[in-house]
Design a protein around this motif. Structure first.
Motif, short mmCIF file in Angstrom:
data_model
loop_
_atom_site.label_atom_id
_atom_site.label_comp_id
_atom_site.label_asym_id
_atom_site.label_seq_id
_atom_site.Cartn_x
_atom_site.Cartn_y
_atom_site.Cartn_z
N ILE A 284 26.52 -13.74 -45.31
CA ILE A 284 27.66 -14.30 -44.44
C ILE A 284 28.19 -12.82 -44.13
CG2 ILE A 284 28.45 -16.26 -45.77
CD1 ILE A 284 30.55 -14.02 -47.04
N GLN A 285 28.94 -13.12 -42.96
CA GLN A 285 29.55 -11.96 -42.39
C GLN A 285 31.27 -12.30 -42.35
OE1 GLN A 285 27.84 -11.11 -38.72
NE2 GLN A 285 28.29 -8.96 -38.78
N ARG A 286 31.90 -11.62 -43.10
CA ARG A 286 33.43 -11.90 -42.79
C ARG A 286 34.07 -11.66 -41.45
NH1 ARG A 286 35.05 -7.64 -47.56
NH2 ARG A 286 34.24 -8.97 -49.16
N ILE A 287 35.04 -12.51 -40.87
CA ILE A 287 35.53 -12.15 -39.56
C ILE A 287 35.80 -10.71 -39.58
CG2 ILE A 287 36.95 -12.94 -37.85
CD1 ILE A 287 37.38 -15.37 -39.41
N GLY A 288 35.23 -9.95 -38.35
CA GLY A 288 35.64 -8.46 -38.32
C GLY A 288 34.92 -7.63 -38.84
N ALA A 289 33.92 -8.21 -39.60
CA ALA A 289 33.23 -7.03 -40.45
C ALA A 289 31.86 -6.97 -39.49
CB ALA A 289 32.88 -7.67 -41.94
N LEU A 290 31.34 -5.57 -39.90
CA LEU A 290 30.26 -5.26 -39.30
C LEU A 290 29.13 -5.76 -40.25
CD1 LEU A 290 31.15 -2.01 -38.16
CD2 LEU A 290 30.89 -3.94 -36.76
N ASP A 291 29.20 -5.60 -41.65
CA ASP A 291 27.87 -5.87 -42.51
C ASP A 291 27.87 -7.25 -42.86
OD1 ASP A 291 27.90 -3.26 -42.33
OD2 ASP A 291 29.08 -2.81 -44.35
N GLU A 292 26.63 -7.50 -43.14
CA GLU A 292 26.32 -8.80 -43.61
C GLU A 292 26.37 -8.66 -45.15
OE1 GLU A 292 23.38 -10.92 -41.80
OE2 GLU A 292 25.05 -11.01 -40.48
N ILE A 293 26.89 -9.91 -45.97
CA ILE A 293 26.93 -9.76 -47.40
C ILE A 293 25.88 -10.83 -47.82
CG2 ILE A 293 28.16 -9.92 -49.37
CD1 ILE A 293 30.82 -9.51 -47.55
N ARG A 294 24.94 -10.74 -48.93
CA ARG A 294 24.16 -11.50 -49.46
C ARG A 294 24.86 -12.18 -50.58
NH1 ARG A 294 19.35 -13.32 -49.56
NH2 ARG A 294 18.72 -12.36 -47.72
N VAL A 295 24.81 -13.67 -50.25
CA VAL A 295 25.60 -14.44 -51.39
C VAL A 295 24.62 -15.53 -52.05
CG1 VAL A 295 27.63 -15.88 -51.75
CG2 VAL A 295 27.77 -14.19 -49.90
N ASP A 296 24.49 -15.63 -53.20
CA ASP A 296 23.76 -16.71 -54.05
C ASP A 296 24.81 -17.94 -54.60
OD1 ASP A 296 21.91 -18.03 -55.56
OD2 ASP A 296 22.49 -16.85 -57.22
N VAL A 297 24.68 -18.85 -53.63
CA VAL A 297 25.60 -20.03 -54.23
C VAL A 297 24.41 -21.24 -53.72
CG1 VAL A 297 27.61 -19.18 -53.56
CG2 VAL A 297 26.59 -20.69 -51.99
N ARG A 298 24.98 -22.22 -54.65
CA ARG A 298 24.24 -23.59 -54.62
C ARG A 298 25.26 -24.27 -53.86
NH1 ARG A 298 22.41 -28.14 -58.78
NH2 ARG A 298 20.94 -29.28 -57.27
N GLY B 113 35.77 -15.92 -44.90
CA GLY B 113 36.71 -14.51 -45.19
C GLY B 113 36.88 -13.78 -44.02
N HIS B 114 37.99 -12.60 -44.01
CA HIS B 114 37.93 -11.79 -42.86
C HIS B 114 38.36 -10.35 -43.41
CE1 HIS B 114 41.95 -13.53 -43.21
NE2 HIS B 114 42.43 -12.51 -43.39
#
Ligand SMILES: Nc1ncnc2c1ncn2[C@@H]1O[C@H](COP(=O)(O)OP(=O)(O)OP(=O)(O)O)[C@@H](O)[C@H]1O
Ligand SMILES: [Mg+2]
Length: 459
Positions: A265-279, A215-216
C-alpha cells in the motif's frame, strides 16, 4: 464410588479367573466377561462400559490389529494384564504403550489392579466431561447460535475457510450475522492472535475512505495535520473485514485491487510502498453480481474477493432457531429486564415464528430487548414485541389452504417455465394434460387458447 463402574474383562485369567472376579466385585466393580473379541464387541454394543482389562496371553491373543480396533472403537480407558516375558514381544509393547493407560505383569496383585482401574476411571470421566463441554460450546459455536442444518453447514464452512488464507466473501441479508461470521473465521484462523479490523465501506464518504483504508502522511492534504495509519496497515498480520464492499466507490475499487494483487500500500502523500500481510474478508447485503453486471462494481475485484464463499441464510429460513435465539438473548440481556418478566408467552413465541424478520437477528435482538424492558407482566406478549398488529390481520391458515397455495404456485411455475405449453408443463409436473386443465380451472388459471394461459389475479 457413586455407582458401580462397569468393567469389561477381555480374555481369561485361567485358573485364577473366578478368584479375580470375586475380589473385584467385592471392591465395588461391576464386571462383564468376554472370552473373545466378538463377545467384547457385543457387550460394549449392549451397554457402555467405563474401563476395560485385557488379559489375553500370547497363545490366545487375537491378531494385534484386531485387538487394536476393538480398543480404539471402545471409548474406554484400558489396563492390560500380561506375563513378564510378553514384554519381549515388540508388537505387543507398541500396542501397550499406545492404547493402554497402564499394565500389570502377573502374578496379579488385586490391590494394584484396583488402584489402576480407579485411575483409569478418573481419566475416562475427565475425558467425558471435556467432550460434553466441547459439545456444549459447539451449540453456541463462535458465539453464534444455530441448530438448524443450514447453520450447522455454515459452522462447518467457517471451520474450513478458517484453515486456509484465501479471501472469503460473506453474503446474507442485513442483520443475518455476516460480521459475526467474519470474526469467527478470524478467531479460528492462524491469524487469531493478530488484529481483526472491520471497515464499513458504506459509512464513509469517498474522500475519507481512501485515507481510512490506506492512511496518509502528515500534510498530504488540507487538514492532514498528523500522519495516519490506515486500516489495512492496522490489520497487519491479521484480518481485514471490508463490510458493505458493494458501496466502495469505483475509484477506490482500483486501489483495493492493486493492494490485493501486489500486497503493498501507499499512504496518501507517501513516496514509499509498504508491504502489508493481511487476509481480506468482505461482505455485502446487496447483490454484487448485479452490481458487476450494471458496471457499478469491478468484475476483476469481485473475483479476487470471492475466492471462498459463506452465504448466511435469513432468519425466516431458520424457523427452528427463532425460539432458541430469543431465549438466548433473553438470558444475555437478563440484567436489563424489568423485575417481573420471566419469559415468553406462547402467543409471543407463535407470533415470532410467523413473522418475516426483514431485519433478521439484529431485529430479533432489538425486539426482545425492548420487550424485556417494557413488559409489565410475567410473560412477554406479542404487543411487547411490537408484533401484534402485523400478525393480527394475517389469519392462521389451515393445512388445506397451505396445500392449495403450494399447488397453485407449482402450476404457475411450471407453466411459466414451459412458456405456457400445457403438455410440457404437465410432463414436468408428472400429471396428465387433463389433470393439469382441471387443476388450472380449480385455481382460476385461465386458458387463453389451446396453449397459452394467464393467471387470474387471486381474489
Ligand atoms: N447466529 C447468531 N447467534 C447469536 N447472535 C447472532 C447470530 N447472528 C448474528 N448475531 C448477532 O446479531 C447482530 C447482527 O449481526 P451482524 O452485525 O454480524 O450482522 P450483519 O449481517 O453484519 O448485519 P448488517 O448487514 O446489518 O451489517 C449482532 O449483534 C450479532 O452478534
Ligand atoms: Mg455488518
Amino acid at each position: 464410588m457413586e455407582k458401580p463402574a462397569k468393567v469389561l474383562v477381555m480374555g481369561s485369567l485361567g485358573r485364577t479367573q473366578q478368584e479375580f472376579v470375586e475380589a473385584m466385585e467385592d471392591r465395588g466393580w461391576a464386571l462383564s466377561l468376554a472370552h473373545d473379541l466378538a463377545m467384547a464387541n457385543s457387550l460394549v454394543g449392549e451397554a457402555p462400559h467405563d474401563v476395560g482389562i485385557s488379559c489375553f496371553h500370547a497363545q490366545k491373543r487375537p491378531d494385534t490389529p484386531e485387538l487394536k480396533r476393538v480398543i480404539v472403537n471402545s471409548d474406554m480407558e484400558w489396563v492390560a494384564l500380561i506375563r513378564e516375558e510378553e514384554l519381549e514381544d515388540s508388537a505387543l509393547c507398541q500396542v501397550l504403550s499406545s492404547l493402554f493407560m497402564a499394565y500389570q505383569a502377573e502374578p496379579i496383585d488385586i490391590e494394584g489392579i484396583d488402584c489402576l482401574l480407579k485411575h483409569a476411571l478418573v481419566m475416562k470421566r475427565l475425558r467425558d466431561d471435556d467432550s460434553s463441554e466441547r459439545k456444549m460450546t459447539r451449540e453456541t459455536e463462535f458465539a453464534m447460535v444455530g441448530t438448524v442444518p443450514g447453520m450447522r453447514k455454515i459452522f462447518e464452512t467457517i471451520r474450513r475457510v478458517a484453515a486456509v488464507d484465501a479471501p472469503v466473501f460473506i453474503s446474507g441479508e442485513s442483520g443475518t450475522g455476516k460480521e459475526l461470521a467474519a470474526r469467527a473465521i478470524h478467531e479460528n484462523s492462524q491469524r487469531a492472535p493478530s488484529p481483526f479490523v472491520a471497515v464499513n465501506c458504506g459509512a464513509l464518504p469517498a474522500n475519507l475512505i481512501q485515507s481510512e483504508l490506506f492512511g496518509h502522511e502528515k500534510g498530504a492534504f488540507t487538514g492532514a495535520s498528523q500522519k495516519k495509519v490506515g486500516q489495512i496497515e492496522a490489520a497487519s498480520g491479521g484480518t481485514l473485514f471490508l463490510d458493505e464492499i458493494g458501496d466502495l466507490p469505483l475509484e477506490l475499487q482500483v486501489n483495493l485491487l492493486r493492494f490485493l494483487e501486489e500486497r503493498t500500500i501507499q499512504r496518501i502523500g507517501a513516496l514509499d510502498e509498504i508491504r502489508v500481510d493481511v487476509r481480506v474478508l468482505s461482505a455485502t447485503h446487496v447483490d454484487l453480481e448485479k452490481a458487476v453486471r450494471e458496471g457499478r462494481f469491478r468484475e476483476d475485484l469481485y473475483h479476487r474477493l470471492n475466492v471462498l464463499q459463506v452465504e448466511i441464510p435469513p432468519l425466516r429460513e431458520r424457523k427452528d432457531d427463532i425460539e432458541i435465539l430469543a431465549r438466548f438473548f433473553f438470558t444475555k440481556f437478563e440484567s436489563e429486564k424489568s423485575m417481573k418478566v420471566r419469559g415468553f408467552s406462547r402467543e409471543a413465541l407463535a407470533v415470532m415464528q410467523q413473522y418475516h424478520w426483514p431485519g433478521n437477528i439484529r431485529e430479533l435482538i432489538n425486539r426482545v430487548r425492548r420487550a424485556m424492558v417494557m413488559c409489565e407482566r410475567r410473560l412477554i406478549k406479542p404487543t411487547d414485541l411490537g408484533l401484534e398488529r402485523r400478525i393480527a390481520n394475517r389469519h392462521a391458515i389451515t393445512l388445506e389452504e397451505a396445500r392449495n397455495s403450494a399447488e397453485k404456485a407449482a402450476l404457475i411455475g411450471a407453466l411459466s417455465r414451459n412458456k405456457h405449453k400445457v403438455k410440457k408443463a404437465a410432463d414436468e409436473l408428472g400429471v396428465s394434460r387433463v389433470t393439469l386443465y382441471r387443476l388450472m380451472e380449480k385455481h382460476g388459471l385461465e386458458r387463453k387458447g389451446e396453449n397459452d394461459m394467464t393467471a387470474l389475479p387471486s381474489a
